[in-house]
Scaffold this motif. Sequence first.
Motif, short mmCIF file in Angstrom:
data_model
loop_
_atom_site.label_atom_id
_atom_site.label_comp_id
_atom_site.label_asym_id
_atom_site.label_seq_id
_atom_site.Cartn_x
_atom_site.Cartn_y
_atom_site.Cartn_z
N GLY A 1 -16.14 -19.71 -50.71
CA GLY A 1 -16.22 -18.96 -49.47
C GLY A 1 -17.65 -18.62 -49.08
N LEU A 2 -18.47 -18.28 -50.06
CA LEU A 2 -19.87 -17.99 -49.79
C LEU A 2 -20.59 -19.23 -49.28
CD1 LEU A 2 -20.70 -15.77 -52.90
CD2 LEU A 2 -20.49 -15.00 -50.52
N LEU A 3 -20.29 -20.38 -49.87
CA LEU A 3 -20.92 -21.62 -49.43
C LEU A 3 -20.48 -22.01 -48.03
CD1 LEU A 3 -20.78 -23.77 -52.69
CD2 LEU A 3 -22.84 -23.01 -51.48
N ALA A 4 -19.26 -21.65 -47.67
CA ALA A 4 -18.75 -21.99 -46.35
C ALA A 4 -19.36 -21.14 -45.24
CB ALA A 4 -17.23 -21.84 -46.33
N SER A 5 -19.95 -20.00 -45.61
CA SER A 5 -20.42 -19.07 -44.59
C SER A 5 -21.93 -18.91 -44.51
CB SER A 5 -19.80 -17.68 -44.84
OG SER A 5 -20.20 -17.17 -46.11
N ALA A 6 -22.67 -19.57 -45.41
CA ALA A 6 -24.13 -19.39 -45.41
C ALA A 6 -24.79 -20.58 -46.09
CB ALA A 6 -24.49 -18.10 -46.14
#
Length: 202
Positions: A80-85
């Motif tokens: 999720g972190l990789l998908a958003s930043a």
Amino acid sequence: MDGQGERRPLRADAQLNEDRLLGAAAQAFARDGAKAQLKSIAQDAGVGIGTLYRRFPSRERLVEATYRNETARLCAAAPGLLASAPADQALRSWLGLFMDFMATKHAMADALHEVLVADGELRMETRDLLTEALASLVRAGAEDGTIRPDVSPEDVLMSLGGTTLIAGDSGLSDLAHRLLDLLMDGLRYGAAGRGHGEPEHT
């Protein structure tokens, strides 16, 4: 000690109660350490003490389940972190979550030590899961040019050693995060997307 992954799936209401108990337990252990009261954990979760004991017959079982659950939550956060930043920002956010994870681990150190001694595979299983999650972040950073390409997840874990020692001291939280920023400067230095290889503070 039976592995948590060997249990049969719970009913939806039972799973909700367990999730609440594990969340409340993580907060209680991080706040109160070994002094955390099981009755208070049950109250914080909105269930009776009997429900807690049906799910976790002993403090050790609750500690193990909390440790496993917090590990799973931390590892699951990476995609999720990789998908958003960008990957370097995702990695920095994940490292902050890792500090929170380590603070909870340190707070329940005595009880957790007994669990890890009884289940010798749990320590290695946890390390493998964390390394895999970290590898996905480091690999993504190398691919998008925000993290230098010669970094391994094992390097990052070893670099976190000193910082995690102070993670459990709330008075040193600012210092811990400054050290994470310094680590990120090193991980970014020389990355393809940084032009001249200059660090960027978060």
